[in-house]
Design a protein around this motif. Sequence first.
Motif, PDB file in Angstrom:
ATOM      1  N   TYR A 144       0.812  -1.230   0.000  1.00 31.80           N
ATOM      2  CA  TYR A 144       0.000   0.000   0.000  1.00 31.80           C
ATOM      3  C   TYR A 144       0.843   1.277   0.000  1.00 31.80           C
ATOM      4  O   TYR A 144       0.529   2.205  -0.762  1.00 31.80           O
ATOM      5  CB  TYR A 144      -0.976  -0.005   1.177  1.00 31.80           C
ATOM      6  CG  TYR A 144      -1.824   1.236   1.236  1.00 31.80           C
ATOM      7  CD1 TYR A 144      -2.740   1.504   0.223  1.00 31.80           C
ATOM      8  CD2 TYR A 144      -1.695   2.158   2.273  1.00 31.80           C
ATOM      9  CE1 TYR A 144      -3.517   2.645   0.250  1.00 31.80           C
ATOM     10  CE2 TYR A 144      -2.470   3.297   2.302  1.00 31.80           C
ATOM     11  CZ  TYR A 144      -3.376   3.545   1.294  1.00 31.80           C
ATOM     12  OH  TYR A 144      -4.131   4.670   1.316  1.00 31.80           O
ATOM     13  N   PRO A 145       1.914   1.368   0.830  1.00 30.75           N
ATOM     14  CA  PRO A 145       2.648   2.643   0.880  1.00 30.75           C
ATOM     15  C   PRO A 145       3.117   3.134  -0.483  1.00 30.75           C
ATOM     16  O   PRO A 145       3.033   4.332  -0.779  1.00 30.75           O
ATOM     17  CB  PRO A 145       3.833   2.327   1.798  1.00 30.75           C
ATOM     18  CG  PRO A 145       3.336   1.236   2.667  1.00 30.75           C
ATOM     19  CD  PRO A 145       2.438   0.395   1.806  1.00 30.75           C
TER      20      PRO A 145
ATOM     21  N   LEU B 244       0.125   4.574  -2.312  1.00 30.39           N
ATOM     22  CA  LEU B 244      -0.286   5.849  -1.699  1.00 30.39           C
ATOM     23  C   LEU B 244       0.636   6.962  -2.174  1.00 30.39           C
ATOM     24  O   LEU B 244       0.187   8.038  -2.588  1.00 30.39           O
ATOM     25  CB  LEU B 244      -0.236   5.722  -0.175  1.00 30.39           C
ATOM     26  CG  LEU B 244      -0.513   7.018   0.603  1.00 30.39           C
ATOM     27  CD1 LEU B 244      -1.982   7.410   0.437  1.00 30.39           C
ATOM     28  CD2 LEU B 244      -0.185   6.872   2.077  1.00 30.39           C
TER      29      LEU B 244
ATOM     30  N   VAL C 149      -0.683  10.147  -4.331  1.00 27.60           N
ATOM     31  CA  VAL C 149      -0.605  11.478  -3.719  1.00 27.60           C
ATOM     32  C   VAL C 149       0.306  12.396  -4.527  1.00 27.60           C
ATOM     33  O   VAL C 149       0.033  13.586  -4.677  1.00 27.60           O
ATOM     34  CB  VAL C 149      -0.142  11.360  -2.253  1.00 27.60           C
ATOM     35  CG1 VAL C 149       0.283  12.712  -1.708  1.00 27.60           C
ATOM     36  CG2 VAL C 149      -1.262  10.774  -1.406  1.00 27.60           C
ATOM     37  N   GLN C 150       1.371  11.809  -5.084  1.00 24.75           N
ATOM     38  CA  GLN C 150       2.274  12.628  -5.889  1.00 24.75           C
ATOM     39  C   GLN C 150       1.663  12.989  -7.237  1.00 24.75           C
ATOM     40  O   GLN C 150       2.178  13.858  -7.928  1.00 24.75           O
ATOM     41  CB  GLN C 150       3.595  11.889  -6.140  1.00 24.75           C
ATOM     42  CG  GLN C 150       4.453  11.763  -4.905  1.00 24.75           C
ATOM     43  CD  GLN C 150       4.802  13.109  -4.300  1.00 24.75           C
ATOM     44  OE1 GLN C 150       5.178  14.045  -4.995  1.00 24.75           O
ATOM     45  NE2 GLN C 150       4.664  13.230  -2.985  1.00 24.75           N
ATOM     46  N   ASN C 151       0.568  12.321  -7.594  1.00 26.02           N
ATOM     47  CA  ASN C 151      -0.050  12.592  -8.894  1.00 26.02           C
ATOM     48  C   ASN C 151      -1.477  13.103  -8.730  1.00 26.02           C
ATOM     49  O   ASN C 151      -2.413  12.596  -9.350  1.00 26.02           O
ATOM     50  CB  ASN C 151      -0.033  11.337  -9.770  1.00 26.02           C
ATOM     51  CG  ASN C 151       1.354  11.055 -10.314  1.00 26.02           C
ATOM     52  OD1 ASN C 151       1.855  11.781 -11.158  1.00 26.02           O
ATOM     53  ND2 ASN C 151       1.982  10.012  -9.802  1.00 26.02           N
TER      54      ASN C 151
ATOM     55  N   GLY D 134      -3.692  12.956  -6.305  1.00 26.31           N
ATOM     56  CA  GLY D 134      -4.755  12.193  -5.660  1.00 26.31           C
ATOM     57  C   GLY D 134      -4.776  12.385  -4.159  1.00 26.31           C
ATOM     58  O   GLY D 134      -3.919  13.046  -3.590  1.00 26.31           O
ATOM     59  N   THR D 135      -5.782  11.806  -3.517  1.00 28.04           N
ATOM     60  CA  THR D 135      -5.907  11.890  -2.068  1.00 28.04           C
ATOM     61  C   THR D 135      -5.720  10.500  -1.463  1.00 28.04           C
ATOM     62  O   THR D 135      -5.607   9.509  -2.180  1.00 28.04           O
ATOM     63  CB  THR D 135      -7.302  12.405  -1.676  1.00 28.04           C
ATOM     64  OG1 THR D 135      -8.255  11.438  -2.125  1.00 28.04           O
ATOM     65  CG2 THR D 135      -7.594  13.733  -2.329  1.00 28.04           C
ATOM     66  N   ASP D 136      -5.716  10.441  -0.138  1.00 30.05           N
ATOM     67  CA  ASP D 136      -5.662   9.163   0.590  1.00 30.05           C
ATOM     68  C   ASP D 136      -6.783   8.254   0.124  1.00 30.05           C
ATOM     69  O   ASP D 136      -6.598   7.058  -0.094  1.00 30.05           O
ATOM     70  CB  ASP D 136      -5.849   9.405   2.089  1.00 30.05           C
ATOM     71  CG  ASP D 136      -4.575   9.894   2.735  1.00 30.05           C
ATOM     72  OD1 ASP D 136      -4.033  10.881   2.237  1.00 30.05           O
ATOM     73  OD2 ASP D 136      -4.141   9.263   3.713  1.00 30.05           O
TER      74      ASP D 136
ATOM     75  N   LYS E 135      -6.705   4.557  -1.603  1.00 33.27           N
ATOM     76  CA  LYS E 135      -7.334   3.376  -0.992  1.00 33.27           C
ATOM     77  C   LYS E 135      -8.263   2.696  -2.003  1.00 33.27           C
ATOM     78  O   LYS E 135      -8.192   1.478  -2.204  1.00 33.27           O
ATOM     79  CB  LYS E 135      -8.118   3.807   0.250  1.00 33.27           C
ATOM     80  CG  LYS E 135      -8.680   2.648   1.033  1.00 33.27           C
ATOM     81  CD  LYS E 135      -9.529   3.138   2.189  1.00 33.27           C
ATOM     82  CE  LYS E 135     -10.327   1.980   2.770  1.00 33.27           C
ATOM     83  NZ  LYS E 135     -11.322   2.431   3.743  1.00 33.27           N
TER      84      LYS E 135
END
Lengths: 202, 371
Positions: free
Chosen positions: A43-44, A47, A51-53, A55-57, A61
């Motif tokens: 998962y990390p 994530l 997030v770097q592109n 997106g959100t958490d 998920k």
Amino acid sequence: MSKFLLSIKAQMNEALQHSEADIISALRQGDSKALEIIYKQHYPAILHFIVQNNGTDQDAKDLYQEAVIILYEKLRQEHFLLTCQIKTFLYSVCRKLWLKRLREKGKYFGKLEDFESFLPLEEDELGIEENEQKLGSMAIAMEQLGEPCRTLLIDFYVRGLSMQDIAEKMGYTNADNAKNQKYKCLVRLKKLFFEKYKKFEL
Amino acid sequence: MTLQQKYEWIEKYLAGKLEGNDLNDFETKMQNEPAFAQEVEEHKFLLEILAQMAQREQLKAQMNLFHKDLDKYKAWVFYKHPIIQNFWKKHFATIAVAASVAILTAIGVLWNVKNLNQLKNNQTAYFRSLKKDIDDVKKRQSNLEAKTEKENNTQPIDHTATAFVISANGYLLTNYHAVKDAHVIFAESKQDSLQRYQVKVFYKDERTDLAVLKIEDSTFQGFKILPYALRLEADLGEEVFTLAYPREDIVYGKGEISARTGFEGDSLEYQISVPVNPGNSGAPLFDEKGFLIGVINRKHTLQEGAAFAIKAKYIKALIDSIATTQKIEKQIILPQRNLIATLKRPQQIKFLQNYIFELKVHKATQITANK
């Protein structure tokens, strides 16, 4: 000395491959512990990628779960052979799905920031879109079906409740009555679903 | 066979629960009736999808449980939070533009306020006369006053200016404003040899801001013939230069005639682009060939590189009017011939520098009276 190091390296590689192969074979049999290990392990990276592109958490998920489901379904198919590492597979699927979602939202600016090697996955080789069409058509058909048919069918076919439980839950006089009702609903669902699905096929 | 019975039959077959004759009957029916086979196929497809949905639902529930252990991966560092990051990424350009506008506005406002203040201070006087106030000299000297007075019997220097010879028999020209309150004036030149003369104001004209000084000194024996002559009109764009005493040493400055009129359209003056400083007041303005074309008197305080010089024709007019209205023993004889027209600038300056003087102006003070 260098021979010794090489042998250690070979052993470590073997251990890694072995553990991944173990996990894959466990997953093929639907082992939930193997699923947990894989799920938590990768998962990390996803994530970070999402997030770097932009997106959100929550995006991470949703996408990650979708990718794990696809992996799981693929491994459950006997003829499917995983030709890369699990991490690469998950990353590639997430990447493809995220690219698609960004395009739909009109937020795609022509470049994704990548952190892992990935498979290009062009031409829907994993049947992801086909699957989405099937399941999407079914969800729409279920919506159009309305209550009580929807709950009845989902309880029976999706949640696996017995006819007796369903009759009690929904207030039918007996299981036969519920069964009768269920088949009527199924006929309607079939009609609605194939209308939708055939439209998609065109 | 009712629909319900048929569906039950199909589902039993798909689940692999049909046996014996029943299974045979089913398979025969499928072979003989393509519509029935199609129906079975569709039913199978539908059930597969429903099974897939069931599996997915179950997987999701499982994964949501796993995910609770992963909450530590939530990026809760403020600046790393996806909402903040996305906001920043999306609006970076806008924020940058807004910030620059804000900064520029702030600078603009400060600049304007500063300008307004300056305007207020200078509403009546946009120009500054070029005499050099020697405030710190004043201060230092006030400490030494008692001594100085005993030894020299002179008052402290109030300011300095520049003057130049217009008549070899002992007349200098300078600005009116440089000498208007003067009590004692000394003219000094330290070029080829030290010359130091006490001078008196002979004639002053506030309108043209010109003053004629007369050397009244027993050591004065007359100048040699002046190397320059007057030229009454100069043209726009002509190269000009000056020699003056903004400090203890003579300073050369060069520029052009940038307007035919002076401050606020004053036709008495030229506007020139010669760098000038306090102390330049009364300095001669020469053209390229060394003709005297004016007297520098002031500069624009708000506009860099704009100074003003009184035109030579007003010098001539002044001298002419003195000749006709005043009775004087020694006539003012304006120089007639330019001797340095063909020389290069350094040579011109060597000739000119001995005719240009630093004026040290002392005012009458109360202190002397007390003594």
